[in-house]
Scaffold this motif. Sequence first.
Motif, PDB file in Angstrom:
ATOM      1  N   GLY A   1      -8.562  26.049  13.696  1.00 22.30           N
ATOM      2  CA  GLY A   1      -9.628  25.581  13.035  1.00 22.30           C
ATOM      3  C   GLY A   1     -10.768  26.384  12.794  1.00 22.30           C
ATOM      4  N   ILE A   2     -11.728  26.131  11.990  1.00 26.52           N
ATOM      5  CA  ILE A   2     -12.870  26.803  11.567  1.00 26.52           C
ATOM      6  C   ILE A   2     -14.102  26.867  12.217  1.00 26.52           C
ATOM      7  CG2 ILE A   2     -14.091  27.353   9.394  1.00 26.52           C
ATOM      8  CD1 ILE A   2     -11.707  25.911   7.767  1.00 26.52           C
TER       9      ILE A   2
ATOM     10  N   TYR B   1      -3.790  29.112  11.965  1.00 25.74           N
ATOM     11  CA  TYR B   1      -5.210  28.817  12.505  1.00 25.74           C
ATOM     12  C   TYR B   1      -5.408  27.090  13.256  1.00 25.74           C
ATOM     13  CZ  TYR B   1      -5.971  32.662   9.439  1.00 25.74           C
ATOM     14  OH  TYR B   1      -6.039  33.932   8.876  1.00 25.74           O
TER      15      TYR B   1
ATOM     16  N   THR C   1      -9.412  35.699   9.952  1.00 24.78           N
ATOM     17  CA  THR C   1      -9.693  35.687   8.563  1.00 24.78           C
ATOM     18  C   THR C   1     -11.059  35.039   8.006  1.00 24.78           C
ATOM     19  OG1 THR C   1      -7.375  36.117   8.307  1.00 24.78           O
ATOM     20  CG2 THR C   1      -9.003  35.431   6.357  1.00 24.78           C
TER      21      THR C   1
ATOM     22  N   SER D   1     -18.030  27.676  11.721  1.00 25.57           N
ATOM     23  CA  SER D   1     -19.303  28.022  10.630  1.00 25.57           C
ATOM     24  C   SER D   1     -20.323  28.661  11.394  1.00 25.57           C
ATOM     25  CB  SER D   1     -19.424  26.928  10.012  1.00 25.57           C
ATOM     26  OG  SER D   1     -18.412  26.192   9.407  1.00 25.57           O
TER      27      SER D   1
ATOM     28  N   ARG E   1     -14.600  23.253  13.356  1.00 24.14           N
ATOM     29  CA  ARG E   1     -13.898  21.822  12.739  1.00 24.14           C
ATOM     30  C   ARG E   1     -12.561  22.071  13.053  1.00 24.14           C
ATOM     31  NH1 ARG E   1     -12.023  21.635   7.564  1.00 24.14           N
ATOM     32  NH2 ARG E   1     -13.210  23.324   6.752  1.00 24.14           N
TER      33      ARG E   1
ATOM     34  N   THR F   1      -8.570  22.012  12.335  1.00 24.54           N
ATOM     35  CA  THR F   1      -7.673  21.978  11.175  1.00 24.54           C
ATOM     36  C   THR F   1      -6.365  21.934  11.523  1.00 24.54           C
ATOM     37  OG1 THR F   1      -7.610  24.213  10.970  1.00 24.54           O
ATOM     38  CG2 THR F   1      -9.275  23.173   9.819  1.00 24.54           C
TER      39      THR F   1
ATOM     40  N   LEU G   1     -12.411  33.049   5.664  1.00 25.32           N
ATOM     41  CA  LEU G   1     -11.657  32.002   4.870  1.00 25.32           C
ATOM     42  C   LEU G   1     -12.317  31.913   3.476  1.00 25.32           C
ATOM     43  CD1 LEU G   1     -10.827  29.100   7.424  1.00 25.32           C
ATOM     44  CD2 LEU G   1      -9.515  30.875   6.669  1.00 25.32           C
TER      45      LEU G   1
ATOM     46  N   TRP H   1     -21.162  31.524   6.899  1.00 26.39           N
ATOM     47  CA  TRP H   1     -19.668  31.856   6.743  1.00 26.39           C
ATOM     48  C   TRP H   1     -18.544  31.135   7.814  1.00 26.39           C
ATOM     49  CZ3 TRP H   1     -19.406  36.100   3.915  1.00 26.39           C
ATOM     50  CH2 TRP H   1     -20.851  36.854   3.657  1.00 26.39           C
ATOM     51  N   ASN H   2     -17.473  30.799   7.065  1.00 28.31           N
ATOM     52  CA  ASN H   2     -16.417  30.042   7.645  1.00 28.31           C
ATOM     53  C   ASN H   2     -15.200  31.126   8.066  1.00 28.31           C
ATOM     54  OD1 ASN H   2     -17.436  27.648   7.020  1.00 28.31           O
ATOM     55  ND2 ASN H   2     -17.006  27.744   4.918  1.00 28.31           N
ATOM     56  N   ILE H   3     -14.977  30.812   9.359  1.00 29.76           N
ATOM     57  CA  ILE H   3     -14.120  31.883   9.913  1.00 29.76           C
ATOM     58  C   ILE H   3     -13.066  31.095  10.447  1.00 29.76           C
ATOM     59  CG2 ILE H   3     -13.927  33.729  11.895  1.00 29.76           C
ATOM     60  CD1 ILE H   3     -16.721  34.160  11.626  1.00 29.76           C
ATOM     61  N   GLY H   4     -11.775  31.391  10.275  1.00 29.79           N
ATOM     62  CA  GLY H   4     -10.562  30.778  10.765  1.00 29.79           C
ATOM     63  C   GLY H   4     -10.314  31.326  12.127  1.00 29.79           C
TER      64      GLY H   4
END
Length: 348
Positions: free
Chosen positions: A235-236, A233, A14, A238, A337, A339, A16, A219-222
């Motif tokens: 993490g993310i 998820y 997704t 970027s 990152r 999470t 995010l 873009w931040n992608i889970g």
Amino acid sequence: MGKTFFYNILIFITILMFTNCSRGEASPERFDRFALNTLCQITLYEEDSAAMAEAAFEEVDRLENTLSRHIATSELGRLNGLAAEALERGEDSVSMELTAETADLMRLALGYAAETKGRFNPAVGPLVDLWGIGTENARIPGKEEIDGVRPFLDWNNVALDGNVVTMKSGMSLDLGGIAKGYAADRIKEVLEDRGARRGIINFGGNVLVMGNKPDGALWNIGLQNPLAARGDYVGILSLEAMSMVTSGNYERYFEVDGVRYHHILDSATGFPVNNNLAAVTIVTPLSAQADGLSTSLYSMGLEEGMAFAEDHDYFEALFITKDNRIYMSSGLKDSFRLTNGDFTLSNL
């Protein structure tokens, strides 16, 4: 064999955070189409997004009708059909002239096979057919069946001379491990030719981001937790102007007596790859590269895969193990990152 449970699960990754559009920026529009045996999504921020997306999906349909081994009239389907007929006639090999596009993709696939010492194997088709994973006919083949297809699994028996491919009779090539990535790269070209500056191409988890967000941010992608239900998820990541592809044991599989049999097959054993990895994610500018390498590094396992990633500077890799540990190649650590507190960042 016991009761068999069949699953056909797409990788759901997704995006995010869509930022609010700046003044004069078109609102994001997402377009969905089922193709390439998966859900294909294109998200754009252009005034004529609908027309751009329609042109992109027309190209997806063309590529599928050219490259799918499941379509008898496609180039790949015709090649495999000729190889089957040649085997019945007792001939040793078969040759066919391909279009330049298909020849280039096959050359790319054979290049990855050589670079990964067969971990990426475009000749795995007969084994894929035996297992039927991702279809209603998924099953565990017998040893005699697996031994019967072994003579047709060696990618070294495929040769390209210009656009002419020659291969051993009875072989069945499968470019599925690279075709979605190749399609994503091609769709990016189609969209850019029509003026698209930013957007997201998501072909069943093969994610390619064009440019950056409207506000200039990444873009931040889970990243999907491969050990949990869809939407959870770890993490993310970027990213900007990058492709991200994940291969794992949770994408397509079936279970028998509590044992999971997934779609990433080991040509050496004839069975699904069995190691401590749950998923491998590759980040690189070209989606075709990410597609082929995610399968290859998953097959290699953690130690060999990490060494391969560190020895090559054109991509980065993230490994998730079945015991909830995450390992990353050195160039990816500033982009990810964590999470999810159930996972631990680790080093080899």
